[in-house]
Design a protein around this motif. Structure first.
Motif, PDB file in Angstrom:
ATOM      1  N   UNK A  58       0.821  -1.197   0.000  1.00 60.95           N
ATOM      2  CA  UNK A  58       0.000   0.000   0.000  1.00 60.95           C
ATOM      3  C   UNK A  58       0.864   1.260   0.000  1.00 60.95           C
ATOM      4  N   UNK A  59       1.884   1.291   0.835  1.00 64.29           N
ATOM      5  CA  UNK A  59       2.783   2.442   0.875  1.00 64.29           C
ATOM      6  C   UNK A  59       3.430   2.645  -0.497  1.00 64.29           C
ATOM      7  N   UNK A  60       3.830   1.554  -1.149  1.00 69.53           N
ATOM      8  CA  UNK A  60       4.425   1.654  -2.486  1.00 69.53           C
ATOM      9  C   UNK A  60       3.420   2.243  -3.479  1.00 69.53           C
ATOM     10  N   UNK A  61       2.156   1.824  -3.397  1.00 70.79           N
ATOM     11  CA  UNK A  61       1.130   2.387  -4.285  1.00 70.79           C
ATOM     12  C   UNK A  61       1.031   3.905  -4.109  1.00 70.79           C
ATOM     13  N   UNK A  62       0.956   4.344  -2.855  1.00 71.27           N
ATOM     14  CA  UNK A  62       0.863   5.777  -2.592  1.00 71.27           C
ATOM     15  C   UNK A  62       2.136   6.497  -3.039  1.00 71.27           C
ATOM     16  N   UNK A  63       3.275   5.902  -2.779  1.00 74.41           N
ATOM     17  CA  UNK A  63       4.541   6.516  -3.178  1.00 74.41           C
ATOM     18  C   UNK A  63       4.611   6.666  -4.696  1.00 74.41           C
ATOM     19  N   UNK A  64       4.248   5.621  -5.436  1.00 77.24           N
ATOM     20  CA  UNK A  64       4.294   5.667  -6.897  1.00 77.24           C
ATOM     21  C   UNK A  64       3.333   6.719  -7.454  1.00 77.24           C
ATOM     22  N   UNK A  65       2.120   6.749  -6.930  1.00 76.72           N
ATOM     23  CA  UNK A  65       1.141   7.725  -7.407  1.00 76.72           C
ATOM     24  C   UNK A  65       1.587   9.146  -7.063  1.00 76.72           C
ATOM     25  N   UNK A  66       2.022   9.355  -5.838  1.00 78.21           N
ATOM     26  CA  UNK A  66       2.476  10.692  -5.433  1.00 78.21           C
ATOM     27  C   UNK A  66       3.669  11.153  -6.266  1.00 78.21           C
ATOM     28  N   UNK A  67       4.607  10.261  -6.520  1.00 74.83           N
ATOM     29  CA  UNK A  67       5.763  10.599  -7.347  1.00 74.83           C
ATOM     30  C   UNK A  67       5.316  11.010  -8.742  1.00 74.83           C
ATOM     31  N   UNK A  68       4.355  10.284  -9.303  1.00 74.64           N
ATOM     32  CA  UNK A  68       3.860  10.580 -10.656  1.00 74.64           C
ATOM     33  C   UNK A  68       3.237  11.968 -10.747  1.00 74.64           C
ATOM     34  N   UNK A  69       2.611  12.435  -9.664  1.00 78.23           N
ATOM     35  CA  UNK A  69       1.957  13.752  -9.728  1.00 78.23           C
ATOM     36  C   UNK A  69       2.747  14.849  -9.025  1.00 78.23           C
ATOM     37  N   UNK A  70       3.930  14.513  -8.521  1.00 74.36           N
ATOM     38  CA  UNK A  70       4.795  15.534  -7.945  1.00 74.36           C
ATOM     39  C   UNK A  70       4.505  15.891  -6.495  1.00 74.36           C
ATOM     40  N   UNK A  71       4.014  14.926  -5.733  1.00 71.68           N
ATOM     41  CA  UNK A  71       3.754  15.140  -4.304  1.00 71.68           C
ATOM     42  C   UNK A  71       4.697  14.243  -3.513  1.00 71.68           C
ATOM     43  N   UNK A  72       5.187  14.736  -2.399  1.00 71.95           N
ATOM     44  CA  UNK A  72       5.996  13.910  -1.509  1.00 71.95           C
ATOM     45  C   UNK A  72       5.057  12.977  -0.740  1.00 71.95           C
ATOM     46  N   UNK A  73       5.178  11.678  -0.955  1.00 69.08           N
ATOM     47  CA  UNK A  73       4.267  10.710  -0.330  1.00 69.08           C
ATOM     48  C   UNK A  73       4.338  10.743   1.196  1.00 69.08           C
ATOM     49  N   UNK A  74       5.417  11.235   1.748  1.00 70.76           N
ATOM     50  CA  UNK A  74       5.529  11.319   3.205  1.00 70.76           C
ATOM     51  C   UNK A  74       4.537  12.326   3.790  1.00 70.76           C
ATOM     52  N   UNK A  75       3.949  13.157   2.931  1.00 69.32           N
ATOM     53  CA  UNK A  75       2.966  14.142   3.376  1.00 69.32           C
ATOM     54  C   UNK A  75       1.548  13.588   3.405  1.00 69.32           C
TER      55      UNK A  75
END
Length: 175
Positions: A58-75
Motif C-alpha cells: 500500500x505504501x508503495x502504491x501511494x509513493x508511486x502515485x504521489x511521485x507521478x503527480x509531484x507530491x511527496x508521499x511522506x505528506x
C-alpha cells in the motif's frame, strides 16, 4: 485499459501509473495537486495490523502515485475509513518523516479537511464514492469517502458545512 478521458476528467498514464485528474481542479494547479489512482495493485490495507507485506504494498502504491503527480508521499494523511459520517480537520502531520496512515486521531473517520499546502489527503475506495471539495478562495480542500452509509448520513453536506464553519468557506465558491 482504454482512455477514460472526457470533458470533465483526464486519464493520465505516466511511468507505469494510471490516474484520473479533474480538468476544473487542474485550473488551480498552482494551489492544489490531485489524482484518483486507477489500476493500482489492489492492496489498500494501510494498517500494519493487516501485515507488513500488505502495508508495504500500500505504501508503495501511494509513493508511486504521489511521485507521478509531484507530491511527496511522506505528506500523506489517510483516515481509518469505517463508513461513517465523521470528518476531521488536519492541522499538521502526526508522524514526522513518515506517512500518517490510519492514525488513532483519524479513527472512524471518512473525511479529512485541511488548508495546509504540505498535507496530502488520501482515501481508498472499492465500490464507494470518493469526493474532493475545493475552495480556491480560502484554499481549503476536503477529501471524503462516501459509501451507502455515509451517503445516507449526508457526509458530503457535512463536509461543506464543516468547511464553512471551520474556514469560513462560501459554499458558492466550493468546487
Amino acid at each position: 485499459m482504454k482512455d477514460l478521458s472526457n470533458e470533465n476528467i483526464i486519464h493520465v498514464k505516466k511511468d507505469g501509473i494510471q490516474y484520473l485528474q479533474f480538468r476544473k481542479l487542474l485550473e488551480y494547479s498552482d494551489v492544489i495537486n490531485h489524482a484518483f489512482g486507477i489500476g493500482l495493485d489492489r492492496s489498500y490495507r494501510t494498517s500494519k495490523s493487516n501485515g507488513e507485506e500488505e502495508y508495504n504494498k500500500s505504501v508503495k502504491n501511494y509513493k508511486d502515485l504521489c511521485t507521478a503527480i509531484g507530491i511527496n508521499y511522506l505528506n500523506c494523511v489517510k483516515p481509518c475509513q469505517e463508513h461513517t459520517k465523521n470528518i476531521r480537520i488536519v492541522k499538521q502531520k502526526i508522524n514526522k518523516g513518515n506517512v500518517d496512515f490510519e492514525q488513532y486521531a483519524y479513527k472512524s473517520t471518512d473525511g479529512l479537511i485541511t488548508n495546509k499546502s504540505n498535507i496530502a489527503l488520501a482515501a481508498t475506495s472499492a465500490d464507494c464514492i470518493l469526493m474532493i471539495f475545493f475552495d480556491p478562495v480560502k484554499k481549503v480542500i476536503a477529501n471524503v469517502h462516501s459509501g451507502w452509509k455515509g451517503t445516507l448520513q449526508r457526509i458530503a453536506v457535512r463536509a461543506v458545512t464543516k468547511m464553512k464553519n471551520e474556514y469560513q468557506c462560501n459554499p458558492k465558491d466550493i468546487i
